[in-house]
Design an enzyme around this catalytic site. Structure first.
Site, PDB file in Angstrom:
ATOM      1  N   GLU A 237      41.048  36.766  35.910  1.00 58.18           N
ATOM      2  CA  GLU A 237      40.129  35.593  35.952  1.00 58.18           C
ATOM      3  C   GLU A 237      40.491  34.435  35.631  1.00 58.18           C
ATOM      4  O   GLU A 237      40.429  33.299  36.264  1.00 58.18           O
ATOM      5  CB  GLU A 237      38.851  36.043  34.986  1.00 58.18           C
ATOM      6  CG  GLU A 237      38.053  37.009  35.501  1.00 58.18           C
ATOM      7  CD  GLU A 237      37.069  36.934  36.994  1.00 58.18           C
ATOM      8  OE1 GLU A 237      37.173  35.762  37.221  1.00 58.18           O
ATOM      9  OE2 GLU A 237      36.521  37.734  37.104  1.00 58.18           O
TER      10      GLU A 237
ATOM     11  N   ARG B 182      40.800  31.211  38.197  1.00 54.71           N
ATOM     12  CA  ARG B 182      39.770  29.915  37.600  1.00 54.71           C
ATOM     13  C   ARG B 182      40.515  28.825  37.237  1.00 54.71           C
ATOM     14  O   ARG B 182      40.414  27.592  37.492  1.00 54.71           O
ATOM     15  CB  ARG B 182      38.694  30.648  36.558  1.00 54.71           C
ATOM     16  CG  ARG B 182      37.795  31.689  37.300  1.00 54.71           C
ATOM     17  CD  ARG B 182      36.507  31.830  36.477  1.00 54.71           C
ATOM     18  NE  ARG B 182      36.083  33.081  36.577  1.00 54.71           N
ATOM     19  CZ  ARG B 182      34.663  33.312  36.442  1.00 54.71           C
ATOM     20  NH1 ARG B 182      33.721  32.246  36.028  1.00 54.71           N
ATOM     21  NH2 ARG B 182      34.116  34.560  36.759  1.00 54.71           N
TER      22      ARG B 182
ATOM     23  N   ASP C 170      38.892  43.797  46.992  1.00 50.75           N
ATOM     24  CA  ASP C 170      39.025  42.548  47.806  1.00 50.75           C
ATOM     25  C   ASP C 170      39.847  41.882  48.052  1.00 50.75           C
ATOM     26  O   ASP C 170      40.608  41.466  49.115  1.00 50.75           O
ATOM     27  CB  ASP C 170      37.544  41.923  47.610  1.00 50.75           C
ATOM     28  CG  ASP C 170      37.582  41.920  46.175  1.00 50.75           C
ATOM     29  OD1 ASP C 170      38.384  41.963  45.438  1.00 50.75           O
ATOM     30  OD2 ASP C 170      36.348  41.313  45.572  1.00 50.75           O
TER      31      ASP C 170
ATOM     32  N   GLU D  13      30.222  34.697  48.538  1.00 46.36           N
ATOM     33  CA  GLU D  13      31.038  35.204  49.508  1.00 46.36           C
ATOM     34  C   GLU D  13      30.194  34.932  50.977  1.00 46.36           C
ATOM     35  O   GLU D  13      30.994  35.065  51.988  1.00 46.36           O
ATOM     36  CB  GLU D  13      31.073  36.776  49.316  1.00 46.36           C
ATOM     37  CG  GLU D  13      31.886  36.930  47.968  1.00 46.36           C
ATOM     38  CD  GLU D  13      31.327  36.654  46.795  1.00 46.36           C
ATOM     39  OE1 GLU D  13      31.968  36.383  45.693  1.00 46.36           O
ATOM     40  OE2 GLU D  13      29.958  36.759  46.697  1.00 46.36           O
TER      41      GLU D  13
ATOM     42  N   THR E 173      41.164  32.748  45.982  1.00 50.68           N
ATOM     43  CA  THR E 173      39.808  33.618  45.947  1.00 50.68           C
ATOM     44  C   THR E 173      38.693  32.849  45.060  1.00 50.68           C
ATOM     45  O   THR E 173      37.507  33.394  45.063  1.00 50.68           O
ATOM     46  CB  THR E 173      40.017  34.898  45.412  1.00 50.68           C
ATOM     47  OG1 THR E 173      38.949  36.043  45.951  1.00 50.68           O
ATOM     48  CG2 THR E 173      40.299  35.287  43.950  1.00 50.68           C
TER      49      THR E 173
END
Length: 643
Positions: A268, A272, A401, A535, A621
């Protein structure tokens, strides 16, 4: 998927057990600063007093003398006729004179200790006279001095590198007044989300828009790292909200500190923070973002100190100690976490000239290439100690994913030179299509999950990103199957639109089934929530870019209207707990990815294609755009340090 309340948002994001309860900030009982300060002063004064007291004890041969660094000078005995005294083979030279000198020195030290002791007591008395606010202000001043010193220490100049050709940073204004009006509406929604975060949650990781206070989750540890600020920067920039961008930049420059005793999610923080900082650097050219990204990356490197080189899921930014999530299969690392580092780490090596980042992610790739894969599928769990797969669970949603996404994007980001990554992507997608993709009785194409030899006919909101991925990877696919994969992307987009359209709020649930007569509908209560996820809108945008079919803009506008109607509150935007209820309750969390992804993809959907064109930019992503590196090969030869 049911996930305990304090689980990370793994993969692109793992769902919490129920909305609004994804995680809670860590609290601990602490003394107020003023009380701590006074206790420390009293303790130091007491120690000084006790230490000084030893020197006022009566001198006696029965007491062992403290070594004050003034030892008698001992020399081997040679001659006893020179006024010395023979003691066991050693001569104590000039003992009478030395004892006098020792007494003077000891007296001087006693006086100094007494003076220091009195001074400390006086300072303590003065502190006690001050107000709590004055004491806190002094503490803050000292902390600021330390922070500035650390900044000077860490801010090493980075080598100059040729910046990629940056195209389409400030453009995209649509000619159609209707489309322009919709784009302006998205910009207004962004300003509403940012302004309320600025007012009620500034410096915190996220915002509770109803309680109007800061919010955080366990993925960020126990520190206030301003996740929303870093995540939102590039969205603010491309929307032309430059005053807000400068506010964020100023906070980052002065307050973003990674030398904190805090355990964070490597995945994360990478997507981010490092992704957000790198994108902000490339868009604005401001060096502070590059410097901060490199500082943070250095803090993540200890996570790779495992027997296999597969990183831990979490690392303490201060100590460098890593570990995995307690719920992960047999202490495993997660495919979508250790497999979603490549884009950012390649750019870090490019910008710094240090191959360590590139080598870390290439080592992961080489290890995966050597491993057997059941049915050609990558299981979601891999043990970093043994190098063996955990349970055989494969998903294109949470836990899996973005691993597949980053294989494709590694190829695109290398200017299509990283053919190894493209082959791994093609092989994986063929296995996924064979074993996971099915059509429902009603004709809806969906992607299920493979669990121990059985296909679960359920699709998550997270999996809906795959429609855009198939479209993005269509060009360059083997056996001239570009048309096939573009069509597959369109079918996934249609299925995910149905999951929105079949709810009361016209917002999609967290997961939906295809069992019996139930299609594209959530069955369990804990799967009926919507937490501002991007998404589905992401796939609409990619499909729009590649087809210009107006239905994708129409579907995106429907979603934007529903978010504005049902998720907007006076203090920002909140997720909702049941998309099938006409009067849903809020989860009271404005996720940082709402500003980073959901609103960015909506804005791009109503912009012209010359804003961040896909030939020049690849989105990580978390929707942070990174430029294509036009390199001779994947060894980063564009950087002088690699030549």
């Amino acid at each position: 998927m049911t996930t305990p309340a304090l689980l990370p948002l793994s993969g692109r994001r793992l769902p919490p057990l129920h909305p609004g309860a994804s995680a809670f900030p860590h609290h601990r009982a602490t003394l107020r600063l003023s009380e701590k300060f006074i206790l420390l002063l009293i303790l130091s004064a007491f120690i000084t007093l006790c230490f000084g007291a030893f020197f006022f004890l009566p001198d006696s041969s029965k007491h062992k003398r403290f070594d004050l660094g003034l030892e008698d000078v001992l020399i081997p005995h040679v001659d006893t006729s020179k006024g010395g005294k023979n003691l066991g083979g050693f001569l104590i030279h000039g003992q009478g004179h030395d004892e006098h000198r020792h007494r003077e020195e000891e007296e001087r030290l006693r006086n100094k200790i007494r003076a220091d002791h009195e001074k400390a007591l006086e300072e303590a008395k003065e502190k006690l006279k001050k107000s709590r606010d004055e004491i806190q202000a002094e503490i803050q001043t000292e902390k600021n001095k330390v922070v500035q010193e650390l900044k000077k220490k860490d801010s090493k100049p980075l080598p100059p590198v040729p910046l990629p050709n940056l195209i389409g940073v400030n453009s995209g204004e649509p000619a159609d007044p209707d489309i322009r009006e919709k784009r302006n509406k998205i910009k207004e929604m962004m300003k509403h989300a940012w302004d309320n975060y600025r007012q009620y949650g500034w410096g915190h990781n996220e915002l509770k828009p109803i309680a109007r206070k800061g919010h955080s989750t366990n993925i960020f540890g126990n520190s206030q790292m301003g996740a929303t600020i870093v995540d939102a920067l590039d969205t603010l920039y491309i929307m032309g909200l430059h005053d807000e961008f400068r506010e964020g930049q100023e906070w980052i420059d002065k307050n973003l500190d990674f030398s904190v005793n805090s355990e964070v999610s490597v995945f994360e923080v990478n997507i981010r923070f490092i992704g957000g900082l790198l994108a902000a650097y490339y868009l604005s050219g401001q060096e502070v973002f590059k410097i901060k990204a490199v500082q943070l990356a250095g803090k993540l490197l200890p996570a790779f100190n495992t027997p296999t080189g597969i990183p831990w899921a979490m690392v303490n930014l201060k100590s460098g100690v890593g570990r995995n999530w307690g719920w992960a299969s047999a202490g495993s690392s997660i495919l979508a976490e250790f497999g979603t580092l490549h884009m950012e780490f390649v750019h870090l090596s490019y910008l710094t000239g240090d191959p360590v980042y590139y080598n870390k992610v290439m080592h992961i790739r080489k290890l995966l290439q050597k491993m057997d894969r059941p049915n050609g599928l990558y299981p979601n769990y891999l043990n970093p100690r043994t190098g063996r797969w955990g349970q055989h669970h494969t998903s294109v949603g949470g836990l899996g994913d973005s691993f597949y996404e980053y294989l494709l994007k590694a190829w695109l980001m290398s200017d299509k030179m990283d053919t190894e990554a493209r082959k791994m992507y093609d092989d994986a997608i063929e296995a996924i299509e064979k074993h996971l993709i099915r059509k429902s009785n009603g004709g809806l194409t969906f992607i299920g999950e493979w669990k121990n030899g059985h296909l679960e006919r359920k699709m998550g909101h997270l999996t809906c990103f795959a429609g855009g991925m198939f479209a993005l990877g269509a060009d360059g696919s083997r056996d001239d199957k570009a048309g096939h994969y573009l069509q597959l992307g369109a079918e996934i987009a249609h299925t995910c639109h149905e999951s929105y359209d079949r709810t009361t709020l016209k917002l999609g649930p967290e997961a939906f089934k295809f069992d019996g007569g139930v299609e594209a509908v959530a069955v369990r209560q804990n799967e009926k929530y919507y937490i501002l996820r991007p998404e589905v809108i992401e796939t609409y945008w990619y499909m729009w870019r590649f087809t210009h079919d107006p239905k994708y803009r129409q579907w995106g506008w429907e979603a934007a209207q529903a978010i504005d109607k049902y998720c907007r509150v006076s203090g920002g935007f909140s997720g909702v707990k049941d998309v099938y209820s006409s009067s849903p309750t809020y989860d009271d969390v404005q996720q940082s990815f709402f500003l980073a992804e959901t609103l960015k993809y909506l804005y791009l959907l109503f912009s012209n294609d010359d804003l961040l064109p896909l030939d020049n930019w690849v989105f990580n992503t978390e929707a942070h755009p990174l430029p294509v590196l036009h390199l001779a090969n994947t060894t980063l030869s564009g950087n002088p340090a690699y030549r």
